[in-house]
Design an enzyme around this catalytic site. Sequence first.
Site, mmCIF file in Angstrom:
data_model
loop_
_atom_site.group_PDB
_atom_site.id
_atom_site.type_symbol
_atom_site.label_atom_id
_atom_site.label_comp_id
_atom_site.label_asym_id
_atom_site.label_seq_id
_atom_site.Cartn_x
_atom_site.Cartn_y
_atom_site.Cartn_z
ATOM 1 N N CYS B 34 0.797 -1.278 -0.118
ATOM 2 C CA CYS B 34 -0.033 0.051 -0.042
ATOM 3 C C CYS B 34 0.880 1.333 -0.136
ATOM 4 O O CYS B 34 0.309 2.400 -0.317
ATOM 5 C CB CYS B 34 -1.084 0.087 1.183
ATOM 6 S SG CYS B 34 -1.894 -1.535 1.296
ATOM 7 N N ASP B 36 2.671 2.470 2.833
ATOM 8 C CA ASP B 36 3.150 2.911 4.022
ATOM 9 C C ASP B 36 3.201 2.030 5.127
ATOM 10 O O ASP B 36 2.506 1.120 5.235
ATOM 11 C CB ASP B 36 2.456 4.207 4.515
ATOM 12 C CG ASP B 36 1.138 4.317 3.788
ATOM 13 O OD1 ASP B 36 0.181 3.439 3.701
ATOM 14 O OD2 ASP B 36 0.701 5.516 3.707
ATOM 15 N N CYS B 59 4.740 8.538 2.609
ATOM 16 C CA CYS B 59 4.645 9.765 2.181
ATOM 17 C C CYS B 59 5.033 10.774 2.943
ATOM 18 O O CYS B 59 4.881 10.442 4.468
ATOM 19 C CB CYS B 59 3.167 9.917 1.333
ATOM 20 S SG CYS B 59 1.930 9.905 2.460
ATOM 21 N N CYS B 103 -3.327 8.204 6.730
ATOM 22 C CA CYS B 103 -1.938 8.217 7.400
ATOM 23 C C CYS B 103 -1.986 8.721 9.056
ATOM 24 O O CYS B 103 -1.339 7.911 9.718
ATOM 25 C CB CYS B 103 -0.922 9.393 6.854
ATOM 26 S SG CYS B 103 -0.640 9.030 4.934
#
Lengths: 397, 143
Positions: B34, B36, B59, B103
């Site tokens: 994915c 992360d 990211c 995130c």
Amino acid sequence: MEKRLIYADHAATTAVSDEVLKEMLPYFQENFGNPSSIYAKGRENERAIMNARQRIAKCLNADPKEIFFTAGGSESDNWAIKGTADRLAQKGKKHIITSVFEHHAVLHTCEFLEKHGFEVTYLPVSPEGIVSPDDVEKAIREDTALVTIMFANNEIGTIQPIAEIGEICRKHHVLFHTDAVQAIGNVPVDVQKQNIDMLSLSGHKFHAPKGVGVLYVKKGIILPNLIHGGGQESGKRAGTENVPGIIGLAKALELATANIPEKIQKLTPLRDKLIDGILTIEQTRLNGSRTQRLCGNVNISIVGIEGESLLLMLDNYGIQASSGSACTSGSLDPSHVLLSLGLVHEVAHGSLRLSFGEELTEEDVNYILAVLPEIVSRLRAMSPMWEKLKKENIKLV
Amino acid sequence: MNYSEKVMDHFTNPRNVGEIPDADGVGEVGNAKCGDIMKMYLKIDGNTITDVKFKTFGCGAAIATSSMATEMIKGKTIEEALQLTNKAVMEALDGLPPVKVHCSVLAEEAVKAALTDYYTRQGVDAKLIVGEIPDCSECHAHD
């Protein structure tokens, strides 16, 4: 080390050049007339457009009557594909051939047509990022209406065997469209020699402004009208012309096509120095063929780091670039182009695209090669993925 | 929507990066597919989180939310750390673009995963205290 500012995203867009702007400026104020008006100011602009059309046709080895102005590459692609589909469906031809790694302007248009009863063959590409002309020939059927294959890929810069594919299409009497948005100004384009029936291009990729493009349509091919209204563009695309944009595109295309061999000669060694330099970093790979590649394109996967954080770090050092990571695409999956080469998600997430124009210098290349390994080390040092790969001695590329 | 200055600050100068070799709890969430992965290390003394470090593959927002989450739980009690929400992390960063909200969810889950590990090491059923942490494969984004 002194910070440099390096624009390495020419495949995304370019600045309008001074020469282009100079030619456009009179058409914003002094020569603002509507080309359809009868008085001198209007006629003057009609002539300017005619002249631009001639100049553009000459650059592509086409006839001015074959040049249609649009708002850009996506519009040109949509018109060519949907227009052809519409016309040929009436003759029972409802099959389209394209490739898996086209620009979304082509892919999503084909997907739209699938919902409307068309069948689409998405040809695979080689691990090097090249469409095989043999595959095209094998995919052609009785009911094939159109083959649409891009001239050069926007992410990995691989140049496709367009003339050969065009020849195969001619042999089988199938129309051939190519999205040449990335190729213009980087590769010689000749619609006659390369057997191209329809070609899309976009001004802002070669120093013309945004919002203006061209669809070349070979004489004898009749596309349905795209915008109904006035008689502009032979009645095919109504609406008062974007006169400054058209003038700018003509000038920019002349400049972009005037010195292609010199550009290739200048950029290729710089590009290759950059590729070789980056590849000395462990667990990196070049995406796409090294030889069949645009002279200004570098696309690298760097294992263990994620593309967006790499771009943000590069930006801190003055380097503006792009990535095929999911984070930058705004979706959860990484670039379809990188996946089409057979890359696993983990490797595709860590991709970096650097795309250059003529102004690239040796100093720029040296600067990138000095800065990039530092950034990669920093990001890898905080990456649990990299830690795991190192610990278990796993090499992903 | 672009990143706030706070996000950029925590991305450029992340706090508490690294690992704790003798950590009392280590949690890892997300996966490389994915794009992360967050790994969090906790040092716990009595009921207090005395030190916390992280490593993140991801990211800008993934790195910034990890950094902010570590700041928000350092020196706090376990109970306080368990109350950390993704929303609080987001607010502390002056917001995140909508596509990056996940995130902040990962950051919350990384803290919880590390605490789960801490309790498990103590022989305590962590589920009762920390609750379930959804598995990455349960995210239907790739369906």
